[in-house]
Write a protein that holds these residues in place. Sequence first.
Motif, PDB file in Angstrom:
ATOM      1  N   CYS A  61      47.643-105.219  30.825  1.00  0.00           N
ATOM      2  CA  CYS A  61      46.296-105.383  30.244  1.00  0.00           C
ATOM      3  C   CYS A  61      45.398-106.228  31.152  1.00  0.00           C
ATOM      4  O   CYS A  61      44.177-106.179  31.049  1.00  0.00           O
ATOM      5  CB  CYS A  61      46.391-106.044  28.874  1.00  0.00           C
ATOM      6  N   GLU A  93      51.735-109.149  25.229  1.00  0.00           N
ATOM      7  CA  GLU A  93      52.058-108.838  23.842  1.00  0.00           C
ATOM      8  C   GLU A  93      53.252-107.898  23.760  1.00  0.00           C
ATOM      9  O   GLU A  93      54.073-107.979  22.843  1.00  0.00           O
ATOM     10  CB  GLU A  93      50.844-108.199  23.157  1.00  0.00           C
ATOM     11  N   THR A  94      53.358-107.021  24.730  1.00  0.00           N
ATOM     12  CA  THR A  94      54.414-106.014  24.684  1.00  0.00           C
ATOM     13  C   THR A  94      55.759-106.568  25.132  1.00  0.00           C
ATOM     14  O   THR A  94      56.787-106.292  24.525  1.00  0.00           O
ATOM     15  CB  THR A  94      54.041-104.835  25.607  1.00  0.00           C
ATOM     16  N   GLY A 128      42.778-111.700  27.667  1.00  0.00           N
ATOM     17  CA  GLY A 128      42.518-110.387  27.071  1.00  0.00           C
ATOM     18  C   GLY A 128      43.660-109.925  26.181  1.00  0.00           C
ATOM     19  O   GLY A 128      43.445-109.508  25.053  1.00  0.00           O
ATOM     20  N   CYS A 129      44.902-109.994  26.713  1.00  0.00           N
ATOM     21  CA  CYS A 129      46.036-109.578  25.892  1.00  0.00           C
ATOM     22  C   CYS A 129      46.180-110.630  24.782  1.00  0.00           C
ATOM     23  O   CYS A 129      46.087-111.839  25.009  1.00  0.00           O
ATOM     24  CB  CYS A 129      47.290-109.467  26.744  1.00  0.00           C
ATOM     25  N   ASP A 130      46.445-110.155  23.597  1.00  0.00           N
ATOM     26  CA  ASP A 130      46.231-110.861  22.333  1.00  0.00           C
ATOM     27  C   ASP A 130      46.251-112.395  22.356  1.00  0.00           C
ATOM     28  O   ASP A 130      45.241-113.055  22.132  1.00  0.00           O
ATOM     29  CB  ASP A 130      47.271-110.418  21.308  1.00  0.00           C
ATOM     30  N   HIS A 201      42.737-104.251  27.696  1.00  0.00           N
ATOM     31  CA  HIS A 201      43.558-104.470  26.507  1.00  0.00           C
ATOM     32  C   HIS A 201      43.523-103.240  25.591  1.00  0.00           C
ATOM     33  O   HIS A 201      42.795-102.277  25.848  1.00  0.00           O
ATOM     34  CB  HIS A 201      43.152-105.754  25.787  1.00  0.00           C
ATOM     35  N   CYS A 202      44.302-103.269  24.542  1.00  0.00           N
ATOM     36  CA  CYS A 202      44.397-102.136  23.616  1.00  0.00           C
ATOM     37  C   CYS A 202      42.995-101.699  23.188  1.00  0.00           C
ATOM     38  O   CYS A 202      42.137-102.541  22.892  1.00  0.00           O
ATOM     39  CB  CYS A 202      45.231-102.510  22.399  1.00  0.00           C
ATOM     40  N   ALA A 208      43.407-107.882  20.240  1.00  0.00           N
ATOM     41  CA  ALA A 208      42.648-108.204  21.456  1.00  0.00           C
ATOM     42  C   ALA A 208      41.159-107.925  21.262  1.00  0.00           C
ATOM     43  O   ALA A 208      40.315-108.787  21.526  1.00  0.00           O
ATOM     44  CB  ALA A 208      43.193-107.408  22.629  1.00  0.00           C
TER      45      ALA A 208
HETATM   46 FE1  FES Z   1      47.882-106.236  25.657  1.00  0.00          FE
HETATM   47 FE2  FES Z   1      47.591-104.772  23.273  1.00  0.00          FE
HETATM   48  S1  FES Z   1      49.354-104.993  24.604  1.00  0.00           S
HETATM   49  S2  FES Z   1      46.231-106.129  24.249  1.00  0.00           S
END
Ligand code: FES
Length: 579
Positions: A61, A93-94, A128-130, A201-202, A208
Amino acid sequence: MDVPSPRKKPEELRSHRFFGVDDLRAFGHRSRLKQSGLNTSEFAGKPVIAILNTWSDLIPCHAHFRQRADEVKRGVWQAGGVPVEVPVLGMSETFMKPSAMTYRNFLAMETEEVLRSYPIDGAVLLGGCDKTMPALIMGATMVDIPVIFLPGGPMGRSSWQGEAVASGSDVWRFWAERKAGNLSCEAWGSFEDHITAGPGHCMTMGTASTMTAMIDVLGLSLPGASSIPALHAAHARMAARCGLRIVDLVWEDIRPSRFLTARSFDNAILADMALGGSTNAIVHLLAMAGRAGVPLTLDRFDEISRRTRVLADIKPSGRFVMADFYDAGGLPGLLSRISHLLHLDCPTVAGMSLGESLEGAQVWNEEVIRPWDNPVFGEGGTAILRGNLAPDGAVIKPSAAEAHLLVHRGPAVVFRDLQDIKARIDDPALGLTPDHIIVMQNGGPIGAPGMPESGQLPLPKYLLEQGVRDMVRISDARMSGTSYGACVLHVAPEAAAGGPLALVRDGDWIELDVPGRRLHWDVSEVEAAKRRAEWKAPEPRFSRGYGKLFAEEVTQSNLGCDFRFLHNDGSRTPDPEIH
Ligand code: FES
């Protein structure tokens, strides 16, 4: 851009104590900057701007963040500052286990200590990532030096077999089809090739997109920055503008404490509700307010939810993705639709008020950003529940649930943790019907640990095969902002802390009444007391290190899951700077 007349003198900069005085330590500091290739004229008397970069090869992300850091540097040099890039913990997040949430407070601590200990006058925060976002803000809030948050921006559009697909939301949807036997192995592999669309990001209204919008509304990003797709040229230009502007903020001594007020948090919650934002935003906003010394409770979210409406038709509550949202007018367009509810006088880092930043904001596509009288959902996207099963509150996202389940009574089937539900949910011997309520214990901050996004509890394969796609599910876990379903989350106190959720057993009747904001467990007080006497707290998962600290210090979800010793209730004086 106008260059404001300096209000601070160079000798009032924090960095002056490191570089500007005539002593042996300053000699050492200056000589080491020269080791980096800088001439005296390039740094003397100039603000040092840190670019806190959460880039990592393990955060796809943030794959564009090295380039964005260079663009921020360009702006800082142009404005007469000295940019220094500082890597801080990247939290994917992943990939992070047991959950990126476990490490949010870790990055918040790192951010605070990096900003405090180094010769830094101001900072641009790249997240950016959550969890990177609340963490960066929580840490910067405690140091209270000028900062601008640079949001990573959402991924672009992607499609599979001619249909637009979006991170998270469509993964859960197609996984249900795969479990139901409607998707071949080859098709699933092909879907895997198409679900992501490069850096960013998502692209749903997940955590995010929600949190970048919250920080934008709080005034800590350049207005509207949060909606710009990650790889759009406007994103690179915005990065350079962050570099230009942060130097002004340092000279003007404009700090986060100016932006983080009860009124700006109300604005953020309003926007969250109108966006159909992630349930995770509640935990993060509570924690951020807790660092800013702003009193905020779950009840405030519900009060605000009842007087707004979901207007953003974005997955998982709606149909579109973030690139559509940007094209339709983005966050400024959406805010213009709820401007009658906002505190428009709140300031932004751009030097204008929120209201001024919305002048000229328009909506270009009313299917994506709906008018007030044609909402996606007639209230805000999140509701707060209370009752004897959740004395300290629970959360549900009714806009992303099947409407017929929002008032429901059914017998519980109870799983003791995530491993248990994975092992048994598909066992036909359980005899689940769509009327059952699936309960999972020990998914909370202490129990899981780290309150992972496991609250979109799986449905049994045999019900999926019958076409069932939603059931009432209850846990003390969180769920991804991209998830959907009648999932009651964040039950507090959690099971591992001895909350009533720990005492529920198979066959107990539970009532969910979202319009009445009620979550009731139909058991007598005598029976509940008997079970409580038999209950034993689970063994701690960690015996040392950060995991032990986390389990001992983390607060419950209704308080934001911050560490007790970092929460700012206003009673402590700030720690002095030590030089
Ligand atoms: Fe990074 Fe969703 S996995 S924002």
